[in-house]
Design a protein around this motif. Structure first.
Motif, PDB file in Angstrom:
ATOM      1  N   LEU A 139       0.884  -1.291   0.017  1.00 45.92           N
ATOM      2  CA  LEU A 139      -0.040   0.063  -0.151  1.00 45.92           C
ATOM      3  C   LEU A 139       0.890   1.364   0.011  1.00 45.92           C
ATOM      4  CD1 LEU A 139      -2.892  -1.261   2.717  1.00 45.92           C
ATOM      5  CD2 LEU A 139      -2.989  -1.052   0.167  1.00 45.92           C
ATOM      6  N   PRO A 140       0.389   2.275  -0.375  1.00 43.63           N
ATOM      7  CA  PRO A 140       1.135   3.498  -0.593  1.00 43.63           C
ATOM      8  C   PRO A 140       1.759   4.033   0.776  1.00 43.63           C
ATOM      9  CG  PRO A 140      -0.893   3.766  -1.632  1.00 43.63           C
ATOM     10  CD  PRO A 140      -0.817   2.563  -1.022  1.00 43.63           C
ATOM     11  N   GLY A 141       3.237   4.210   0.749  1.00 41.82           N
ATOM     12  CA  GLY A 141       4.091   4.519   1.877  1.00 41.82           C
ATOM     13  C   GLY A 141       4.162   3.393   2.901  1.00 41.82           C
ATOM     14  N   GLN A 157       2.006 -10.733  11.331  1.00 42.71           N
ATOM     15  CA  GLN A 157       2.215 -11.284  12.506  1.00 42.71           C
ATOM     16  C   GLN A 157       2.627 -10.627  13.733  1.00 42.71           C
ATOM     17  OE1 GLN A 157       1.555 -14.484  11.272  1.00 42.71           O
ATOM     18  NE2 GLN A 157       1.345 -13.868   9.389  1.00 42.71           N
ATOM     19  N   LYS A 158       3.072  -9.606  13.587  1.00 39.66           N
ATOM     20  CA  LYS A 158       3.671  -8.687  14.915  1.00 39.66           C
ATOM     21  C   LYS A 158       2.328  -7.840  15.330  1.00 39.66           C
ATOM     22  CE  LYS A 158       8.554  -8.594  13.259  1.00 39.66           C
ATOM     23  NZ  LYS A 158       9.595  -7.637  13.007  1.00 39.66           N
ATOM     24  N   GLY A 159       1.400  -7.668  14.519  1.00 41.44           N
ATOM     25  CA  GLY A 159       0.111  -7.214  14.778  1.00 41.44           C
ATOM     26  C   GLY A 159       0.612  -5.431  14.396  1.00 41.44           C
ATOM     27  N   GLU A 160       1.493  -5.078  13.683  1.00 37.24           N
ATOM     28  CA  GLU A 160       1.868  -3.799  13.209  1.00 37.24           C
ATOM     29  C   GLU A 160       0.925  -3.213  12.133  1.00 37.24           C
ATOM     30  OE1 GLU A 160       6.624  -4.303  14.074  1.00 37.24           O
ATOM     31  OE2 GLU A 160       6.049  -4.262  12.273  1.00 37.24           O
ATOM     32  N   VAL A 161       0.352  -4.204  11.242  1.00 41.69           N
ATOM     33  CA  VAL A 161      -0.554  -3.786  10.048  1.00 41.69           C
ATOM     34  C   VAL A 161      -1.652  -4.704  10.045  1.00 41.69           C
ATOM     35  CG1 VAL A 161       1.258  -2.982   8.781  1.00 41.69           C
ATOM     36  CG2 VAL A 161       0.568  -5.239   8.339  1.00 41.69           C
ATOM     37  N   GLU A 162      -2.909  -4.412   9.572  1.00 42.32           N
ATOM     38  CA  GLU A 162      -3.956  -5.405   9.591  1.00 42.32           C
ATOM     39  C   GLU A 162      -4.327  -5.916   8.170  1.00 42.32           C
ATOM     40  OE1 GLU A 162      -7.338  -2.889  10.956  1.00 42.32           O
ATOM     41  OE2 GLU A 162      -6.718  -2.768  12.799  1.00 42.32           O
ATOM     42  N   ARG A 163      -3.689  -5.522   7.214  1.00 42.83           N
ATOM     43  CA  ARG A 163      -3.742  -5.999   5.825  1.00 42.83           C
ATOM     44  C   ARG A 163      -2.673  -5.492   4.891  1.00 42.83           C
ATOM     45  NH1 ARG A 163      -6.949  -1.929   6.897  1.00 42.83           N
ATOM     46  NH2 ARG A 163      -8.479  -3.425   7.743  1.00 42.83           N
ATOM     47  N   GLY A 164      -2.606  -6.111   3.876  1.00 45.05           N
ATOM     48  CA  GLY A 164      -1.648  -5.855   2.753  1.00 45.05           C
ATOM     49  C   GLY A 164      -2.313  -5.225   1.610  1.00 45.05           C
ATOM     50  N   GLY A 165      -1.543  -5.019   0.608  1.00 43.88           N
ATOM     51  CA  GLY A 165      -2.316  -4.658  -0.625  1.00 43.88           C
ATOM     52  C   GLY A 165      -1.290  -4.512  -1.860  1.00 43.88           C
ATOM     53  N   ALA A 166      -1.784  -3.846  -2.754  1.00 43.88           N
ATOM     54  CA  ALA A 166      -0.977  -3.743  -4.063  1.00 43.88           C
ATOM     55  C   ALA A 166      -1.355  -2.315  -4.639  1.00 43.88           C
ATOM     56  CB  ALA A 166      -0.897  -4.824  -4.934  1.00 43.88           C
ATOM     57  N   MET A 167      -0.358  -1.495  -5.392  1.00 40.17           N
ATOM     58  CA  MET A 167      -0.797  -0.412  -5.941  1.00 40.17           C
ATOM     59  C   MET A 167       0.085  -0.375  -7.391  1.00 40.17           C
ATOM     60  SD  MET A 167       1.633   2.658  -4.245  1.00 40.17           S
ATOM     61  CE  MET A 167       3.204   2.441  -3.639  1.00 40.17           C
ATOM     62  N   PRO A 180      -0.034   7.351  -6.552  1.00 47.07           N
ATOM     63  CA  PRO A 180      -0.660   6.141  -6.746  1.00 47.07           C
ATOM     64  C   PRO A 180      -1.766   6.301  -8.007  1.00 47.07           C
ATOM     65  CG  PRO A 180      -0.939   6.500  -4.518  1.00 47.07           C
ATOM     66  CD  PRO A 180      -0.394   7.768  -5.117  1.00 47.07           C
ATOM     67  N   VAL A 181      -1.831   5.360  -8.934  1.00 50.22           N
ATOM     68  CA  VAL A 181      -2.803   5.333 -10.077  1.00 50.22           C
ATOM     69  C   VAL A 181      -4.059   4.640  -9.628  1.00 50.22           C
ATOM     70  CG1 VAL A 181      -3.277   4.669 -12.183  1.00 50.22           C
ATOM     71  CG2 VAL A 181      -1.066   5.860 -11.568  1.00 50.22           C
ATOM     72  N   ILE A 182      -3.637   3.269  -9.011  1.00 50.84           N
ATOM     73  CA  ILE A 182      -4.951   2.231  -8.678  1.00 50.84           C
ATOM     74  C   ILE A 182      -4.238   1.733  -7.565  1.00 50.84           C
ATOM     75  CG2 ILE A 182      -5.973   0.201  -9.030  1.00 50.84           C
ATOM     76  CD1 ILE A 182      -6.872   2.076 -11.132  1.00 50.84           C
ATOM     77  N   VAL A 183      -4.784   1.670  -6.235  1.00 53.62           N
ATOM     78  CA  VAL A 183      -4.671   0.940  -4.909  1.00 53.62           C
ATOM     79  C   VAL A 183      -5.780  -0.065  -4.565  1.00 53.62           C
ATOM     80  CG1 VAL A 183      -4.373   1.198  -2.489  1.00 53.62           C
ATOM     81  CG2 VAL A 183      -3.510   3.068  -4.262  1.00 53.62           C
ATOM     82  N   ARG A 184      -5.455  -1.336  -4.287  1.00 56.12           N
ATOM     83  CA  ARG A 184      -6.238  -2.352  -3.931  1.00 56.12           C
ATOM     84  C   ARG A 184      -5.750  -2.905  -2.293  1.00 56.12           C
ATOM     85  NH1 ARG A 184      -8.846  -0.628  -7.364  1.00 56.12           N
ATOM     86  NH2 ARG A 184      -9.913  -1.791  -9.242  1.00 56.12           N
ATOM     87  N   GLU A 211      -5.732  -2.225 -15.100  1.00 53.54           N
ATOM     88  CA  GLU A 211      -6.446  -1.239 -14.847  1.00 53.54           C
ATOM     89  C   GLU A 211      -5.757   0.075 -14.987  1.00 53.54           C
ATOM     90  OE1 GLU A 211      -8.788  -1.579 -11.341  1.00 53.54           O
ATOM     91  OE2 GLU A 211      -9.455  -3.769 -11.898  1.00 53.54           O
ATOM     92  N   GLY A 212      -4.335   0.154 -14.217  1.00 54.28           N
ATOM     93  CA  GLY A 212      -3.717   1.188 -14.275  1.00 54.28           C
ATOM     94  C   GLY A 212      -3.182   1.648 -15.638  1.00 54.28           C
ATOM     95  N   THR A 213      -2.735   0.534 -16.400  1.00 53.14           N
ATOM     96  CA  THR A 213      -2.274   0.802 -17.906  1.00 53.14           C
ATOM     97  C   THR A 213      -3.402   1.473 -18.638  1.00 53.14           C
ATOM     98  OG1 THR A 213      -0.806  -1.026 -17.878  1.00 53.14           O
ATOM     99  CG2 THR A 213      -1.403  -0.334 -19.671  1.00 53.14           C
ATOM    100  N   LYS A 214      -4.709   0.949 -18.513  1.00 51.58           N
ATOM    101  CA  LYS A 214      -5.775   1.793 -19.293  1.00 51.58           C
ATOM    102  C   LYS A 214      -5.941   3.168 -18.904  1.00 51.58           C
ATOM    103  CE  LYS A 214     -10.784   1.026 -20.681  1.00 51.58           C
ATOM    104  NZ  LYS A 214     -10.934   2.644 -20.243  1.00 51.58           N
TER     105      LYS A 214
END
Length: 223
Positions: A139-141, A157-167, A180-184, A211-214
């Motif tokens: 995710l961004p940043g 695993q350490k409880g520092e984040v709740e989810r991941g993602g891609a952009m 960011p152009v597209i974030v999920r 999606e980002g390319t388009k």
């Protein structure tokens, strides 16, 4: 009146699953009136080169790696390598450059050439700045740079984040800090192995790279 096909150059380093998503999307409703004009790899054995050559029609490929370039050109630098990458790119006359698993941080030297701020001797000037986007599995940043998937999973695993993602983001001189152009977001389930999270994240990447390319092509060369 016929509309000129929009041209894409894709830079890869590995197996090319993200490249395959773009190949499959060419000239469909997901990526209309667009074709990949060149696939460039910085690894000779990258399977993505095979994917390109086996596409219908075959996609031209090129290979240029940093260490062999430096060895063959004593006195040259990493920035000189980036300039040669840019030379290969601009010769293909793309509307957009997509970094799809390209494992090399491109310097300002590359960006100066593709933006048209610098014209290389013997090359035609870049008339319109060429957009450059990158696919990053975080995710961004959150986790800039390498090993982002592993670092995201470890932080969960350490409880520092709740989810991941891609952009998909625009490429600027700061690594993975472009707009960011597209974030999920991509969930991580408690107790699951990293391989399960990674597979789910990659499936998300295959969607957003198209999606980002388009989205960017529609900005720089609207139909």
């Amino acid at each position: 009146m016929a509309v000129d096909t929009r041209r894409i150059v894709v830079l890869i380093s590995g197996s090319g699953t993200n490249l395959q998503a773009l190949i499959d999307a060419q000239n469909t409703s997901a990526l209309p009136n667009a074709r990949i004009a060149l696939v460039l790899s910085n690894r000779k054995a990258a399977y993505g080169l095979t994917r390109a050559s086996h596409a219908t029609p075959p996609i031209p490929t090129a290979y240029l790696a940093l260490q062999p370039f430096l060895k063959a050109n004593p006195g040259k630098t990493r920035a000189d390598y980036d300039i040669e990458v840019a030379r290969i790119v601009v010769r293909a006359k793309p509307d957009l450059v997509v970094l799809a698993g390209w494992m090399h941080v491109l310097s300002e030297a590359f960006l100066d050439v593709v933006s048209g701020a610098r014209t290389l001797p013997g090359e035609e000037p870049v008339q319109q700045p060429i957009a450059v986007i990158n696919l990053h599995p975080a995710l961004p940043g959150a986790f800039d740079g390498a090993e982002a998937i592993q670092r995201t999973y470890a932080a969960f695993q350490k409880g520092e984040v709740e989810r991941g993602g891609a952009m998909v983001h625009r490429v600027v001189k700061e690594v993975d800090r472009g707009e960011p152009v597209i974030v999920r977001e991509v969930e991580i389930h408690k107790g699951e192995p990293i391989e399960a999270f990674e597979e789910r994240l990659h499936r998300t990447e295959w969607k957003i790279i198209v999606e980002g390319t388009k989205k960017i092509l529609d900005e720089v060369r609207p139909l």
